[in-house]
Design an enzyme around this catalytic site. Structure first.
Site, PDB file in Angstrom:
ATOM      1  N   LYS A  35       1.910  62.350  69.718  1.00  0.00           N
ATOM      2  CA  LYS A  35       2.821  62.863  70.762  1.00  0.00           C
ATOM      3  C   LYS A  35       2.578  62.163  72.095  1.00  0.00           C
ATOM      4  O   LYS A  35       1.532  61.528  72.283  1.00  0.00           O
ATOM      5  CB  LYS A  35       2.645  64.372  70.894  1.00  0.00           C
ATOM      6  CG  LYS A  35       1.259  64.784  71.329  1.00  0.00           C
ATOM      7  CD  LYS A  35       1.014  66.271  71.071  1.00  0.00           C
ATOM      8  CE  LYS A  35      -0.375  66.646  71.537  1.00  0.00           C
ATOM      9  NZ  LYS A  35      -0.776  67.982  71.053  1.00  0.00           N
ATOM     10  N   ARG A 130      -0.632  81.253  72.083  1.00  0.00           N
ATOM     11  CA  ARG A 130       0.393  80.381  72.660  1.00  0.00           C
ATOM     12  C   ARG A 130       1.543  80.346  71.659  1.00  0.00           C
ATOM     13  O   ARG A 130       2.539  81.012  71.862  1.00  0.00           O
ATOM     14  CB  ARG A 130      -0.186  78.983  72.943  1.00  0.00           C
ATOM     15  CG  ARG A 130       0.768  78.084  73.704  1.00  0.00           C
ATOM     16  CD  ARG A 130       0.161  76.710  73.993  1.00  0.00           C
ATOM     17  NE  ARG A 130      -0.215  75.998  72.769  1.00  0.00           N
ATOM     18  CZ  ARG A 130      -0.749  74.793  72.745  1.00  0.00           C
ATOM     19  NH1 ARG A 130      -0.992  74.141  73.870  1.00  0.00           N
ATOM     20  NH2 ARG A 130      -1.061  74.209  71.598  1.00  0.00           N
ATOM     21  N   TYR A 255      -4.269  55.454 104.295  1.00  0.00           N
ATOM     22  CA  TYR A 255      -3.506  56.626 104.751  1.00  0.00           C
ATOM     23  C   TYR A 255      -4.443  57.770 105.111  1.00  0.00           C
ATOM     24  O   TYR A 255      -5.417  58.042 104.399  1.00  0.00           O
ATOM     25  CB  TYR A 255      -2.573  57.123 103.645  1.00  0.00           C
ATOM     26  CG  TYR A 255      -1.335  56.283 103.460  1.00  0.00           C
ATOM     27  CD1 TYR A 255      -0.402  56.140 104.494  1.00  0.00           C
ATOM     28  CD2 TYR A 255      -1.082  55.670 102.243  1.00  0.00           C
ATOM     29  CE1 TYR A 255       0.746  55.383 104.311  1.00  0.00           C
ATOM     30  CE2 TYR A 255       0.066  54.921 102.049  1.00  0.00           C
ATOM     31  CZ  TYR A 255       0.970  54.777 103.087  1.00  0.00           C
ATOM     32  OH  TYR A 255       2.104  54.043 102.904  1.00  0.00           O
ATOM     33  N   MET A 303       0.509  54.263  96.568  1.00  0.00           N
ATOM     34  CA  MET A 303       1.396  54.142  95.408  1.00  0.00           C
ATOM     35  C   MET A 303       1.129  52.872  94.602  1.00  0.00           C
ATOM     36  O   MET A 303       1.142  52.881  93.374  1.00  0.00           O
ATOM     37  CB  MET A 303       2.856  54.168  95.860  1.00  0.00           C
ATOM     38  CG  MET A 303       3.844  54.289  94.716  1.00  0.00           C
ATOM     39  SD  MET A 303       5.564  54.244  95.243  1.00  0.00           S
ATOM     40  CE  MET A 303       5.728  55.783  96.103  1.00  0.00           C
TER      41      MET A 303
HETATM   42  C1  LIG Z   1      -2.010  67.779  70.408  1.00  0.00           C
HETATM   43  C2  LIG Z   1      -2.341  68.553  69.183  1.00  0.00           C
HETATM   44  C3  LIG Z   1      -3.405  68.173  68.353  1.00  0.00           C
HETATM   45  C4  LIG Z   1      -4.369  67.049  68.709  1.00  0.00           C
HETATM   46  O1  LIG Z   1      -5.268  67.517  69.665  1.00  0.00           O
HETATM   47  P1  LIG Z   1      -6.490  66.593  70.190  1.00  0.00           P
HETATM   48  O2  LIG Z   1      -7.264  67.511  71.051  1.00  0.00           O
HETATM   49  O3  LIG Z   1      -5.869  65.488  70.959  1.00  0.00           O
HETATM   50  O4  LIG Z   1      -7.195  66.123  68.982  1.00  0.00           O
HETATM   51  C5  LIG Z   1      -3.598  68.876  67.179  1.00  0.00           C
HETATM   52  N1  LIG Z   1      -2.797  69.906  66.852  1.00  0.00           N
HETATM   53  C6  LIG Z   1      -1.781  70.310  67.622  1.00  0.00           C
HETATM   54  C7  LIG Z   1      -0.937  71.457  67.200  1.00  0.00           C
HETATM   55  C8  LIG Z   1      -1.517  69.662  68.818  1.00  0.00           C
HETATM   56  O5  LIG Z   1      -0.516  70.072  69.591  1.00  0.00           O
END
Ligand SMILES: *Cc1c(COP(=O)(O)O)cnc(C)c1O
Length: 360
Positions: A35, A130, A255, A303
């Site tokens: 992701k 969650r 800055y 930036m």
């Molecule tokens: C992002 C995610 C993972 C991976 O988590 P890490 O801490 O990066 O290993 C695993 N399971 C779910 C459901 C996630 O959303």
């Protein structure tokens, strides 16, 4: 010639980290989590390297469709499932798997007219609160979907841990107990462990594991470094010196005039800033690497630039500056500015030029 800030991605290190997961969890299938553009590393390139992964996990359907459009044919799991029933035909057409975590999704799936059944991972809330089905919803959902022609049987099960990165917390054990009680009479493949659980909680290494951060060679456990787990950092973020200048004792820099030279010294101006994803909070706190040596970032990060106190070191315009990677772990910068390495990696912007080395 000036080169844009660079993120060099070492695919051999990625492969090494994947093999570490295989060594640590030898009986588990691996759902590599890609992701957020593979935590900022480039989703398609990472997928292309991880040919031995059993599946890929993404958060949203557009991420999955980008993988499919890029030629990825492996199983892909939508970790949050679908958000609306009208996504289901696309999910079936693109052969995506879905997490089902609430009763609205169960109903939508039961009511849908699908060309072929979809692979479902039923997600149980074992205590993180969650996403996930609670103890009354889960048996209902299992019962209803077990009989649905829209669902590939048998379903798979998953849950997620809130505190797997805290070795002294009792919460992971509590979540495991809760999960095991709810699923005692069910025969299904189970996926529980993220990176921290894979590393710290052996009992969570079930039929499947879901590593994300550790694949990228970064420790998910606060205070620990990736090297302690035999992981190699995949990303090196670098830029170059675009000016070297002298300042006098008492001169204020950048800055807000937030840094005042305690003595006469020299500064290197480096072409990277928060517009590239280097955190503004690192000003006056973090260090960078130039020719293997550490130098402090002084003044605010702007930036497009930041300033480094180089004293009398022999540093010149054009020299490479490493912001993280190699001997300067991104975990260290994250700790210094009270964030997590996940956030720093995801925040790299499209101004940074990516290159991929050691593809195998
Ligand atoms: C992002 C995610 C993972 C991976 O988590 P890490 O801490 O990066 O290993 C695993 N399971 C779910 C459901 C996630 O959303």
């Amino acid at each position: 010639m000036f080169r844009r800030p660079q993120a060099r991605i070492d695919l051999a290190a990625l492969q090494h980290n994947f093999e570490q997961v295989q060594k640590i969890a030898p009986h588990s299938k691996i759902m590599a989590v890609l992701k957020a553009n593979a935590y900022g590393h480039g989703m398609l390139q990472v997928a292309g390297q991880l040919k031995s992964a059993n599946a890929f996990g993404v958060a949203r359907i557009d991420e999955a469709l980008s993988l499919r459009a890029g030629g990825v044919v492996k199983p892909i799991v939508l970790l949050e499932g679908f958000f609306h029933a009208d996504e289901l035909p696309q999910i079936v057409a693109s052969n995506l798997q879905i997490v089902v975590h609430q009763m609205e999704q169960v109903q939508a799936l039961l009511n849908a007219q699908l060309d072929s059944p979809v692979r479902v991972w039923l997600k149980i809330d074992s205590g993180m609160h969650r996403l996930g089905l609670n103890e009354t919803e889960f048996p209902q959902a299992w019962q209803l979907l077990s009989q649905s022609p829209n669902v590939v049987q048998p379903m798979r099960l998953m849950s997620h841990f809130a505190c797997a990165d805290e070795r002294n917390s009792g919460i992971t054990e509590q979540q495991l107990t809760c999960f095991n009680q709810l699923t005692a009479n069910i025969d299904a493949e189970v996926a529980l462990a993220n990176s921290a659980a894979i590393l710290a909680w052996p009992k969570t290494r079930t039929e499947w594991v879901r590593p994300g951060l550790m694949l990228y060679g970064v420790s998910p456990v606060a205070g620990q470094r990736a090297a302690q787990y035999g992981l190699k950092p995949v990303m090196t973020l670098s830029s170059s010196v675009i000016a070297v200048r002298s300042v006098r004792q008492g001169d204020k820099v950048g800055y807000g005039a937030s840094w005042c030279a305690p003595a006469d010294t020299r500064l290197a101006v480096v072409a990277i800033g928060y517009g590239d994803g280097y955190p503004r909070a690192a000003g006056n706190i973090a260090s960078v690497l130039i020719n293997q040596q550490r130098y402090p970032v002084v003044g605010r990060v702007s930036m497009d630039m930041l300033t480094v106190d180089i004293g009398v070191a022999d540093i010149n315009v054009g020299d490479q500056v490493i912001l993280w990677g190699g001997d300067l772990p991104v975990e260290e910068i994250a700790e210094q500015i009270n964030t997590i390495p996940y956030e720093l990696l995801c925040n790299i912007t499209s101004r940074v030029q990516f290159s991929y080395i050691n593809a195998g």
